[in-house]
Design an enzyme around this catalytic site. Structure first.
Site, mmCIF file in Angstrom:
data_model
loop_
_atom_site.group_PDB
_atom_site.id
_atom_site.type_symbol
_atom_site.label_atom_id
_atom_site.label_comp_id
_atom_site.label_asym_id
_atom_site.label_seq_id
_atom_site.Cartn_x
_atom_site.Cartn_y
_atom_site.Cartn_z
ATOM 1 N N CYS A 1 -8.876 3.691 12.169
ATOM 2 C CA CYS A 1 -7.056 3.913 10.848
ATOM 3 C C CYS A 1 -6.420 4.112 11.536
ATOM 4 O O CYS A 1 -6.445 5.824 12.120
ATOM 5 C CB CYS A 1 -7.096 4.888 10.317
ATOM 6 S SG CYS A 1 -6.258 5.064 8.908
ATOM 7 N N CYS B 1 5.363 11.560 8.881
ATOM 8 C CA CYS B 1 6.158 10.039 7.895
ATOM 9 C C CYS B 1 7.104 10.775 7.500
ATOM 10 O O CYS B 1 7.462 11.330 6.516
ATOM 11 C CB CYS B 1 5.200 9.843 7.348
ATOM 12 S SG CYS B 1 5.339 8.022 5.958
ATOM 13 N N CYS C 1 5.647 10.521 0.301
ATOM 14 C CA CYS C 1 4.971 10.237 -0.515
ATOM 15 C C CYS C 1 4.700 11.862 -1.464
ATOM 16 O O CYS C 1 3.739 12.607 -0.863
ATOM 17 C CB CYS C 1 4.541 9.284 -0.649
ATOM 18 S SG CYS C 1 4.780 7.649 -0.278
ATOM 19 N N CYS D 1 0.659 12.944 -0.684
ATOM 20 C CA CYS D 1 0.550 12.348 0.581
ATOM 21 C C CYS D 1 0.222 14.234 1.521
ATOM 22 O O CYS D 1 1.874 13.939 1.498
ATOM 23 C CB CYS D 1 1.302 11.415 1.086
ATOM 24 S SG CYS D 1 0.751 11.024 3.081
ATOM 25 N N GLY E 1 2.167 8.195 9.495
ATOM 26 C CA GLY E 1 3.376 7.139 9.135
ATOM 27 C C GLY E 1 3.191 5.878 8.256
ATOM 28 O O GLY E 1 3.124 5.127 7.948
ATOM 29 N N GLU E 2 4.386 5.278 8.944
ATOM 30 C CA GLU E 2 5.127 3.693 7.908
ATOM 31 C C GLU E 2 5.231 2.898 9.242
ATOM 32 O O GLU E 2 6.312 3.235 9.714
ATOM 33 C CB GLU E 2 6.816 4.142 7.072
ATOM 34 C CG GLU E 2 6.785 2.696 6.991
ATOM 35 C CD GLU E 2 6.282 1.854 5.832
ATOM 36 O OE1 GLU E 2 5.689 0.799 6.163
ATOM 37 O OE2 GLU E 2 5.587 1.829 4.712
ATOM 38 N N SER F 1 -0.223 -1.659 6.958
ATOM 39 C CA SER F 1 0.092 -1.542 5.401
ATOM 40 C C SER F 1 1.217 -0.816 5.785
ATOM 41 O O SER F 1 1.570 -0.328 6.457
ATOM 42 C CB SER F 1 -1.217 -0.326 5.269
ATOM 43 O OG SER F 1 -0.810 0.489 3.589
ATOM 44 N N LEU G 1 1.264 0.541 -3.283
ATOM 45 C CA LEU G 1 1.894 0.243 -4.814
ATOM 46 C C LEU G 1 1.675 1.485 -5.266
ATOM 47 O O LEU G 1 3.191 2.136 -5.383
ATOM 48 C CB LEU G 1 1.142 -1.027 -5.176
ATOM 49 C CG LEU G 1 2.512 -1.684 -6.795
ATOM 50 C CD1 LEU G 1 3.268 -2.776 -6.435
ATOM 51 C CD2 LEU G 1 0.921 -2.710 -7.323
ATOM 52 N N HIS G 2 0.363 2.097 -6.058
ATOM 53 C CA HIS G 2 0.597 3.322 -6.582
ATOM 54 C C HIS G 2 0.901 3.176 -8.046
ATOM 55 O O HIS G 2 0.764 3.999 -8.761
ATOM 56 C CB HIS G 2 1.059 4.461 -6.084
ATOM 57 C CG HIS G 2 0.205 4.516 -4.036
ATOM 58 N ND1 HIS G 2 -0.846 3.838 -3.749
ATOM 59 C CD2 HIS G 2 1.243 4.373 -2.848
ATOM 60 C CE1 HIS G 2 -1.311 3.822 -2.819
ATOM 61 N NE2 HIS G 2 0.305 4.566 -2.384
ATOM 62 N N CYS H 1 -5.773 11.779 4.466
ATOM 63 C CA CYS H 1 -4.383 11.581 6.555
ATOM 64 C C CYS H 1 -3.893 12.987 6.166
ATOM 65 O O CYS H 1 -2.748 13.055 5.069
ATOM 66 C CB CYS H 1 -3.831 10.529 6.079
ATOM 67 S SG CYS H 1 -2.892 9.959 7.675
#
Length: 337
Positions: A101, A108, A112, A115, A155-156, A185, A209-210, A327
């Protein structure tokens, strides 16, 4: 020039520019990607005089700052980069597979609400060699070949698309990891899913999605206000049509927040007639948020509701749960120590 991430042809051109025979490019390629050399001094097939002359040439490797071994064999590393920034990467062994991973950013910017990485803020994008290094470091630390890579760490990825795509190319071309064994992702960035589709890669796209409705998604993911859920799903449908690849939807299950019967019904309606799969991920609690992990019974009940409504879904087995599982938690703990 950082050597990690360069192709065999590029390395051949580089060694020739240094006045060396072209075959040394293939030797360099082998030592970088198969042997995991961390410095040119380690490459003993090179003449010592030339190695000494290349003392300041950067390969692009990080340093392991901290290692945590979970009881189930999962290994989480905190890596220090050349500029002193730190990132997390995780090795997850399952049978004959070893999945890494990887992080794509330092921190990030998506923030969120549930997170740990998002709570820690954003520093910068990673360069492609800093992504590739994570795979090679896990491979070295765990003493076995990496078979799968998921861009699900810090991160995104779609906010760092150029470096991510360069890393995917190298992982496939130079390390030998099949594109179908690579997952990218994303929370969802406007226009970026369409851009990714244009490359027609064989990777798996996983969309975080969440939530099955816009209001709840905005509560959990602040950036969702800029990307309406209906548009996100429409872009995902277009991605499937353009690439022929199924989309996976990541759904972190938060007890009493997004796992009620009405949420199952909304999710089924949202994904009807769509080539997709839903991964239910039981939440890993963090101190900075009040959300709770659902019980195993509640999680199974939510899964059965989705399946009864025709949604293809499964529960992702959590790994490394004994300490600092979420994470970003390891990085936060070490930086505050």
């Amino acid at each position: 020039m950082v050597l990690l991430g360069q192709s065999a042809a590029e390395l051949k051109a580089w060694v020739e520019a240094q006045g060396q025979p072209g075959y040394r490019g293939q030797q360099l390629h082998q030592w970088l990607y198969q042997k995991g050399a961390r410095s040119l001094q380690e490459i003993t097939v090179f003449p010592k005089q030339w190695r000494d002359a290349l003392a300041n040439v950067e390969i692009g490797r990080s340093q392991v700052r901290y290692r945590h071994d979970a009881q189930d064999g999962t290994v989480k590393l905190l890596l220090t980069l050349a500029d002193g920034e730190t990132i997390e990467t995780v090795g997850i062994p399952t049978g004959d597979r070893l999945t890494v991973c990887v992080s794509s950013q330092v921190g990030c910017p998506m923030a969120c609400d549930f997170c740990a990485t998002g709570k820690g803020g954003y520093r910068r994008n990673l360069a492609s060699h800093e992504i590739i290094d994570q795979v090679l470091t896990i491979q070295s630390e765990m003493g076995r070949r990496v078979s799968h890579v998921v861009f699900m760490g810090m991160g995104e990825p779609l906010l760092n698309l150029k470096a991510v795509l360069q890393a995917v190319t190298c992982l496939n071309r130079d390390i030998g990891i099949g594109q179908r064994h690579i997952t990218i992702s994303t929370v969802g960035i406007p226009q970026q899913i369409q851009r990714l589709a244009e490359y027609r890669l064989q990777i798996t796209l996983a969309v975080s999605l969440h939530a099955p409705n816009q209001a709840l998604r905005e509560q959990l993911i602040p950036s969702a206000k800029h990307y309406p859920l209906n548009q996100l799903i429409a872009d995902c449908r277009a991605y499937v049509q353009q690439t022929g690849r199924r989309v996976t939807f990541e759904y972190t299950v938060l007890a009493e927040v997004n796992d009620r019967p009405q949420h199952a019904e909304e999710l089924a309606q949202l994904l009807r007639g769509f080539q997709s799969h839903v991964n239910l991920i039981p939440y890993n609690p963090i101190a900075e948020a009040a959300y709770q992990r659902p019980s195993a019974q509640r999680l199974r009940h939510f899964l059965s509701q989705l399946q009864a409504l025709g949604v293809t879904a499964s529960i992702r087995r959590s790994r490394g749960l004994d300490r600092q599982a979420a994470c970003g938690q390891l990085r936060q703990a070490q930086l505050s120590a």
